[in-house]
Design a protein around this motif. Structure first.
Motif, PDB file in Angstrom:
ATOM      1  N   ASN A   1      30.679  16.801  50.989  1.00 48.49           N
ATOM      2  CA  ASN A   1      29.696  14.571  49.596  1.00 48.49           C
ATOM      3  C   ASN A   1      31.073  14.309  49.479  1.00 48.49           C
ATOM      4  O   ASN A   1      31.267  12.948  49.148  1.00 48.49           O
ATOM      5  N   ASP A   2      32.451  14.145  48.770  1.00 51.35           N
ATOM      6  CA  ASP A   2      32.751  13.686  48.744  1.00 51.35           C
ATOM      7  C   ASP A   2      33.281  12.825  49.665  1.00 51.35           C
ATOM      8  O   ASP A   2      34.031  11.569  49.595  1.00 51.35           O
TER       9      ASP A   2
ATOM     10  N   ARG B   1      40.296  22.635  43.552  1.00 49.28           N
ATOM     11  CA  ARG B   1      39.447  21.511  43.143  1.00 49.28           C
ATOM     12  C   ARG B   1      37.895  22.365  41.816  1.00 49.28           C
ATOM     13  O   ARG B   1      37.837  21.237  41.898  1.00 49.28           O
TER      14      ARG B   1
ATOM     15  N   LYS C   1      35.328   9.082  49.202  1.00 50.61           N
ATOM     16  CA  LYS C   1      36.616   9.172  47.834  1.00 50.61           C
ATOM     17  C   LYS C   1      38.479   9.658  48.750  1.00 50.61           C
ATOM     18  O   LYS C   1      38.605  10.364  48.048  1.00 50.61           O
ATOM     19  N   ILE C   2      38.195  10.899  49.802  1.00 53.11           N
ATOM     20  CA  ILE C   2      38.845  12.189  49.701  1.00 53.11           C
ATOM     21  C   ILE C   2      39.252  11.261  51.038  1.00 53.11           C
ATOM     22  O   ILE C   2      40.454  11.726  51.679  1.00 53.11           O
TER      23      ILE C   2
ATOM     24  N   LYS D   1      29.284   2.201  49.734  1.00 54.06           N
ATOM     25  CA  LYS D   1      29.068   4.158  49.639  1.00 54.06           C
ATOM     26  C   LYS D   1      28.611   4.577  47.932  1.00 54.06           C
ATOM     27  O   LYS D   1      29.122   5.550  47.631  1.00 54.06           O
TER      28      LYS D   1
ATOM     29  N   TYR E   1      32.316  22.872  55.061  1.00 53.21           N
ATOM     30  CA  TYR E   1      33.369  21.770  54.634  1.00 53.21           C
ATOM     31  C   TYR E   1      32.761  20.926  55.933  1.00 53.21           C
ATOM     32  O   TYR E   1      32.039  19.980  55.931  1.00 53.21           O
TER      33      TYR E   1
ATOM     34  N   LEU F   1      31.136   9.761  50.638  1.00 55.25           N
ATOM     35  CA  LEU F   1      31.350   8.867  49.743  1.00 55.25           C
ATOM     36  C   LEU F   1      32.170   7.857  50.176  1.00 55.25           C
ATOM     37  O   LEU F   1      32.420   7.127  49.139  1.00 55.25           O
TER      38      LEU F   1
ATOM     39  N   ARG G   1      30.910  20.396  48.236  1.00 54.76           N
ATOM     40  CA  ARG G   1      31.093  19.472  47.309  1.00 54.76           C
ATOM     41  C   ARG G   1      32.277  18.062  47.758  1.00 54.76           C
ATOM     42  O   ARG G   1      32.424  17.328  47.739  1.00 54.76           O
ATOM     43  N   GLN G   2      33.221  19.155  48.677  1.00 48.51           N
ATOM     44  CA  GLN G   2      34.305  18.655  49.439  1.00 48.51           C
ATOM     45  C   GLN G   2      33.642  17.676  50.397  1.00 48.51           C
ATOM     46  O   GLN G   2      33.970  16.104  51.074  1.00 48.51           O
TER      47      GLN G   2
END
Length: 267
Positions: free
Chosen positions: A153-154, A90, A159-160, A208, A62, A157, A150-151
């Motif tokens: 990538n979020d 997740r 998202k988190i 985004k 990450y 974007l 994946r985290q």
């Protein structure tokens, strides 16, 4: 003719067996407790090692994708065991089922079998247990790596991560500070993480819809900042987002939601 006043031999043996049998049971009980305690302790240490491994892999990939060295964060060792849950949380419900199946399989393979006295079976049993533990490492690595990427990538974007605004004590100290201020005005900054000495900031383009081909991570010293403002943006959470595990969500909803006079959950 002498008379024998002693009790019959069989009676002597029967009477003598009672206290010896009771003593054997009394001594066996603490022994069983010690064996159970040793087994549970050994299993807990083993699973703690797995959790540490999964958390380390998860956080490593990450932060690596965000340009941060895991070593620079000084995360306490005992935190990794807690962070391991984020790699599982997740995932889908199938991952929870696999984890439960792995625990059940371990409890079967790790115990002694009645047929272990046969040499070939004993060797096969040990090979199965060793292979199972190795498969757990491989599965844990794949799961943690996937969820870490994946985290990240979020995070790219938006998202988190939360948007953040910074104020510097002396902007003239570095030309990078002026660059960050411009990005701040364009709402391109997000807070990745922070330590007692540093703050890690991600700069992404405002669009985004997809991961930008280039982004920037700033490592800023706290002593250079006068304050940090974090925007807490939320559109609200659904029941599944609040709970994460559908069966548990249904149970919590049944317990917490009010019921009507007929005993049914009010909708």
């Amino acid at each position: 003719m002498s008379s024998n006043n002693s009790p019959p031999k069989g009676g002597e043996g029967s009477a003598g067996d009672v206290p010896r049998s009771a003593a054997s049971f009394a001594s066996a009980e603490p022994t069983n407790r010690r064996e159970l305690s040793a087994y549970l302790t050994g299993s807990a240490v083993l699973f703690a090692a797995y959790f540490y491994f999964i958390a380390w892999i998860h956080l490593y990939f990450y932060y690596r994708e965000l340009g941060i060295s895991l070593m620079s964060l000084d995360i306490p060792i005992y935190y990794f065991i807690v962070y391991a849950y984020s790699a599982i949380d997740r995932s889908s419900i199938d991952t929870y089922l696999l984890v439960l199946a792995a625990v059940f399989a371990f409890s079967i393979l790790d115990r002694s079998w009645s047929v272990d006295r046969i040499p070939f079976v004993d060797i096969a049993h040990r090979v199965l247990l060793t292979g199972f533990l190795l498969l757990l490492f491989i599965f844990g690595y794949a799961l943690a790596r996937t969820q870490g990427l994946r985290q990240a990538n979020d995070a790219r974007l938006g998202k988190i991560l939360y948007p953040v605004h910074l104020a510097f004590k002396d902007v003239s100290r570095s030309p990078v500070f002026a660059e960050i201020i411009v990005a701040d005005r364009n709402f391109e900054l997000s807070l990745i993480t922070e330590t007692k000495d540093n703050v890690y900031i991600l700069r992404e383009p405002t669009a985004k819809s997809a991961v930008s081909p280039i982004a920037f991570t700033y490592t800023l010293a706290r002593k250079d900042l006068s304050y940090i403002k974090v925007d807490l943006l939320s559109e609200g959470y659904s029941d599944s987002q609040l709970c994460g595990i559908p069966p548990v969500c249904d149970l919590i909803r049944f317990i917490t939601e009010p019921t009507n006079e007929k005993g049914f959950v009010a909708r």
